[in-house]
Design an enzyme around this catalytic site. Structure first.
Site, short mmCIF file in Angstrom:
data_model
loop_
_atom_site.label_atom_id
_atom_site.label_comp_id
_atom_site.label_asym_id
_atom_site.label_seq_id
_atom_site.Cartn_x
_atom_site.Cartn_y
_atom_site.Cartn_z
N CYS A 190 6.02 -0.17 7.65
CA CYS A 190 5.64 0.95 6.77
C CYS A 190 6.81 1.29 5.86
O CYS A 190 7.96 1.32 6.31
CB CYS A 190 5.28 2.15 7.64
N LEU A 191 6.53 1.56 4.58
CA LEU A 191 7.59 1.93 3.65
C LEU A 191 8.30 3.21 4.09
O LEU A 191 9.45 3.44 3.71
CB LEU A 191 7.01 2.12 2.24
N HIS A 225 -2.35 7.53 7.18
CA HIS A 225 -1.34 8.39 6.54
C HIS A 225 -1.96 9.72 6.10
O HIS A 225 -1.30 10.76 6.13
CB HIS A 225 -0.75 7.70 5.29
N HIS A 229 -4.26 1.58 7.82
CA HIS A 229 -2.90 2.14 7.82
C HIS A 229 -2.80 3.29 6.81
O HIS A 229 -2.26 4.36 7.12
CB HIS A 229 -1.92 1.01 7.48
N GLU A 230 -3.33 3.08 5.60
CA GLU A 230 -3.22 4.10 4.56
C GLU A 230 -4.07 5.33 4.88
O GLU A 230 -3.65 6.47 4.64
CB GLU A 230 -3.62 3.55 3.19
N GLN A 270 3.23 9.97 1.38
CA GLN A 270 4.52 9.27 1.43
C GLN A 270 5.43 9.66 0.27
O GLN A 270 6.62 9.40 0.30
CB GLN A 270 4.30 7.74 1.43
N GLY A 283 0.84 -1.18 0.00
CA GLY A 283 0.00 0.00 0.00
C GLY A 283 0.88 1.24 0.00
O GLY A 283 2.04 1.18 0.42
ZN ZN Z 1 2.82 3.33 5.76
#
Ligand code: ZN
Length: 161
Positions: free
Chosen positions: A89-90, A135, A131-132, A51, A46
Site C-alpha cells: 500500500c502506498l 480505504h 483494497h481501494e 490517502q 490505485g
Molecule cells: Zn492502499
C-alpha cells in the site's frame, strides 16, 4: 493538476469512514485528476481519496496498460471465491503482506460524467478494487493480512496499491 502528499502510517484520515459524493462538481473532477497524477508519480496502481487526507468516496486505479479508471462512490455488489496474494500500500511504504481477497468481484460506481458503471473483475484488478474500497471504510491491508513479509524477504513484484 497537482501532486498531493500521500498520508502514511496511522494518520486518522486513513482510519476514518469516507462519506459519499453527492454532487460531481469541478472540485470533485479536479480532485480525481490530482489523485491520478499522484498515483502515477508514486508508481502505484490505485489510490483512494483518504490517502491524501480527503474522506470522500473517490478512487482511481490503473492496473497497467494505461487503463485509468476514476470511480465515484464505488461499492462491491458481488464477491466470489477466495484468493490469497501479496499486497502492498502506498500508505504503508515498504510493507507487504499475504492477503486473502475475493477472487472475482462486481463493482458499481459512477464515472466522472455521472454515468453508472458496472465493472466485472478478477485477479489483480479485483484485488485493487477491494483494497481501494477498504480505504473508504478506514480499513488497511494489514487488518486482513494472514502474514506480513519479513522486511529482509525479497519484496513481491506487485506494485503498491
Ligand atoms: Zn492502499
Amino acid at each position: 493538476m497537482a501532486i498531493r502528499k500521500i498520508l502514511t502510517g496511522s494518520h486518522p484520515a486513513l482510519r476514518s469512514k469516507s462519506s459519499a459524493v453527492k454532487k460531481i462538481n469541478q472540485a470533485v473532477l479536479k480532485l480525481l485528476e490530482d489523485m491520478a497524477e499522484t498515483m502515477y508519480e508514486y508508481k502505484g496502481v490505485g489510490l483512494a481519496a483518504p490517502q491524501i487526507g480527503i474522506n470522500r468516496r473517490l478512487i482511481v486505479l490503473d492496473p497497467g496498460e494505461e487503463r485509468l479508471m476514476k470511480l465515484i462512490n464505488p461499492r462491491l455488489v458481488e464477491m466470489e471465491g477466495t484468493e490469497a496474494g501479496p499486497e502492498g500500500c502506498l500508505s504503508l511504504p515498504g510493507l507487504y503482506g499475504e492477503v486473502p481477497r475475493a477472487a472475482s468481484v462486481v463493482v458499481e460506481a459512477l464515472d466522472p460524467a455521472g454515468k453508472p458503471l458496472r465493472i466485472e473483475a478478477e485477479g489483480f484488478l479485483a484485488r485493487i478494487l477491494q483494497h481501494e474500497i477498504d480505504h473508504l471504510e478506514g480499513t488497511l491491508f494489514i487488518d486482513r493480512a494472514v502474514r506480513l513479509f519479513d522486511p529482509e524477504e525479497e519484496p513481491p513484484g506487485e506494485k503498491p496499491i
